[in-house]
Design a protein around this motif. Structure first.
Motif, PDB file in Angstrom:
ATOM      1  N   VAL A  33      58.352   5.924  58.692  1.00 23.50           N
ATOM      2  CA  VAL A  33      58.730   7.326  58.495  1.00 23.50           C
ATOM      3  C   VAL A  33      57.973   7.924  57.318  1.00 23.50           C
ATOM      4  O   VAL A  33      57.468   9.049  57.399  1.00 23.50           O
ATOM      5  CB  VAL A  33      60.257   7.462  58.314  1.00 23.50           C
ATOM      6  CG1 VAL A  33      60.630   8.858  57.869  1.00 23.50           C
ATOM      7  CG2 VAL A  33      60.969   7.112  59.602  1.00 23.50           C
ATOM      8  N   ASN A  34      57.864   7.187  56.217  1.00 25.83           N
ATOM      9  CA  ASN A  34      57.125   7.700  55.068  1.00 25.83           C
ATOM     10  C   ASN A  34      55.659   7.946  55.419  1.00 25.83           C
ATOM     11  O   ASN A  34      55.072   8.942  54.993  1.00 25.83           O
ATOM     12  CB  ASN A  34      57.232   6.752  53.883  1.00 25.83           C
ATOM     13  CG  ASN A  34      58.586   6.821  53.225  1.00 25.83           C
ATOM     14  OD1 ASN A  34      59.281   7.823  53.311  1.00 25.83           O
ATOM     15  ND2 ASN A  34      58.979   5.748  52.565  1.00 25.83           N
ATOM     16  N   SER A  35      55.061   7.062  56.188  1.00 23.32           N
ATOM     17  CA  SER A  35      53.680   7.255  56.617  1.00 23.32           C
ATOM     18  C   SER A  35      53.560   8.474  57.514  1.00 23.32           C
ATOM     19  O   SER A  35      52.599   9.248  57.392  1.00 23.32           O
ATOM     20  CB  SER A  35      53.167   6.019  57.350  1.00 23.32           C
ATOM     21  OG  SER A  35      51.884   6.255  57.864  1.00 23.32           O
ATOM     22  N   PHE A  36      54.510   8.665  58.416  1.00 22.00           N
ATOM     23  CA  PHE A  36      54.484   9.835  59.296  1.00 22.00           C
ATOM     24  C   PHE A  36      54.563  11.118  58.479  1.00 22.00           C
ATOM     25  O   PHE A  36      53.820  12.070  58.721  1.00 22.00           O
ATOM     26  CB  PHE A  36      55.641   9.757  60.299  1.00 22.00           C
ATOM     27  CG  PHE A  36      55.707  10.929  61.238  1.00 22.00           C
ATOM     28  CD1 PHE A  36      54.785  11.062  62.259  1.00 22.00           C
ATOM     29  CD2 PHE A  36      56.688  11.886  61.099  1.00 22.00           C
ATOM     30  CE1 PHE A  36      54.835  12.139  63.127  1.00 22.00           C
ATOM     31  CE2 PHE A  36      56.751  12.969  61.953  1.00 22.00           C
ATOM     32  CZ  PHE A  36      55.819  13.094  62.976  1.00 22.00           C
ATOM     33  N   VAL A  37      55.434  11.139  57.497  1.00 24.53           N
ATOM     34  CA  VAL A  37      55.577  12.333  56.661  1.00 24.53           C
ATOM     35  C   VAL A  37      54.315  12.562  55.835  1.00 24.53           C
ATOM     36  O   VAL A  37      53.784  13.667  55.784  1.00 24.53           O
ATOM     37  CB  VAL A  37      56.822  12.212  55.750  1.00 24.53           C
ATOM     38  CG1 VAL A  37      56.830  13.277  54.680  1.00 24.53           C
ATOM     39  CG2 VAL A  37      58.089  12.289  56.575  1.00 24.53           C
ATOM     40  N   LYS A  38      53.810  11.495  55.194  1.00 28.88           N
ATOM     41  CA  LYS A  38      52.658  11.628  54.304  1.00 28.88           C
ATOM     42  C   LYS A  38      51.360  11.887  55.056  1.00 28.88           C
ATOM     43  O   LYS A  38      50.542  12.710  54.641  1.00 28.88           O
ATOM     44  CB  LYS A  38      52.523  10.359  53.462  1.00 28.88           C
ATOM     45  CG  LYS A  38      51.414  10.397  52.431  1.00 28.88           C
ATOM     46  CD  LYS A  38      51.401   9.120  51.629  1.00 28.88           C
ATOM     47  CE  LYS A  38      50.029   8.516  51.759  1.00 28.88           C
ATOM     48  NZ  LYS A  38      49.919   7.184  51.278  1.00 28.88           N
ATOM     49  N   ASP A  39      51.152  11.195  56.180  1.00 24.11           N
ATOM     50  CA  ASP A  39      49.862  11.241  56.867  1.00 24.11           C
ATOM     51  C   ASP A  39      49.798  12.239  58.013  1.00 24.11           C
ATOM     52  O   ASP A  39      48.710  12.580  58.460  1.00 24.11           O
ATOM     53  CB  ASP A  39      49.505   9.848  57.388  1.00 24.11           C
ATOM     54  CG  ASP A  39      49.423   8.830  56.262  1.00 24.11           C
ATOM     55  OD1 ASP A  39      49.028   9.227  55.151  1.00 24.11           O
ATOM     56  OD2 ASP A  39      49.748   7.653  56.492  1.00 24.11           O
ATOM     57  N   VAL A  40      50.945  12.692  58.517  1.00 27.04           N
ATOM     58  CA  VAL A  40      50.934  13.625  59.645  1.00 27.04           C
ATOM     59  C   VAL A  40      51.546  14.972  59.257  1.00 27.04           C
ATOM     60  O   VAL A  40      50.895  16.008  59.391  1.00 27.04           O
ATOM     61  CB  VAL A  40      51.671  13.022  60.867  1.00 27.04           C
ATOM     62  CG1 VAL A  40      51.737  14.017  62.001  1.00 27.04           C
ATOM     63  CG2 VAL A  40      50.989  11.741  61.326  1.00 27.04           C
TER      64      VAL A  40
END
Length: 136
Positions: A33-40
């Protein structure tokens, strides 16, 4: 020896193992989820509305400095993570569980005269003694 066997029983109980699995899966899901928020999501917001980084925003009061921009970044990040979890986990889970849970039909209904609860098959209200039409 009895102390070790008791500890082994404690560790192998279902709820301890389930909790350990939940913590590991929760940590892995947090990374996703953190990657989705940060990267997308954050780059998407930057493409639509400009730079989404507010860390440079500060307020100087005397010799002190309040860095409210960092708070805004954390707040926005939290709201995006909460939205992702709600729309990608909670909503689908609720709709899936609603399909598999059987709706229990109520055995009670309201009396049309006094609005107290009466059984569906009742022909007379126990509270106000009004005659009612039974519902099959």
């Amino acid at each position: 020896m009895a102390m070790i066997s008791g500890f082994k029983k404690f560790l192998l109980r279902g709820n301890v193992v389930d909790l350990a699995i939940a913590v590991v899966i929760g940590a892995a899901f947090t990374a996703i989820v953190n990657s989705f928020v940060k990267d997308v999501l954050t780059p998407l917001i930057a493409a639509i509305g400009g730079q989404p980084d507010f860390s440079a925003l500060t307020l100087r009061i005397g010799a002190g400095e309040i860095r409210y921009g960092l708070f805004l970044n954390a707040l926005i990040s939290f709201l995006m993570v909460a939205a992702v979890i709600y729309f990608l986990v909670v909503r689908p889970y609720e709709s899936l569980s609603a399909r598999f849970t059987r709706q229990e039909e109520s055995v009670l209904r309201d009396c049309p005269e006094c609005l107290s609860e009466i059984p569906r098959a009742a022909v007379r209200c126990a509270r106000c003694t009004s005659p009612v039409v039974p519902v099959p």
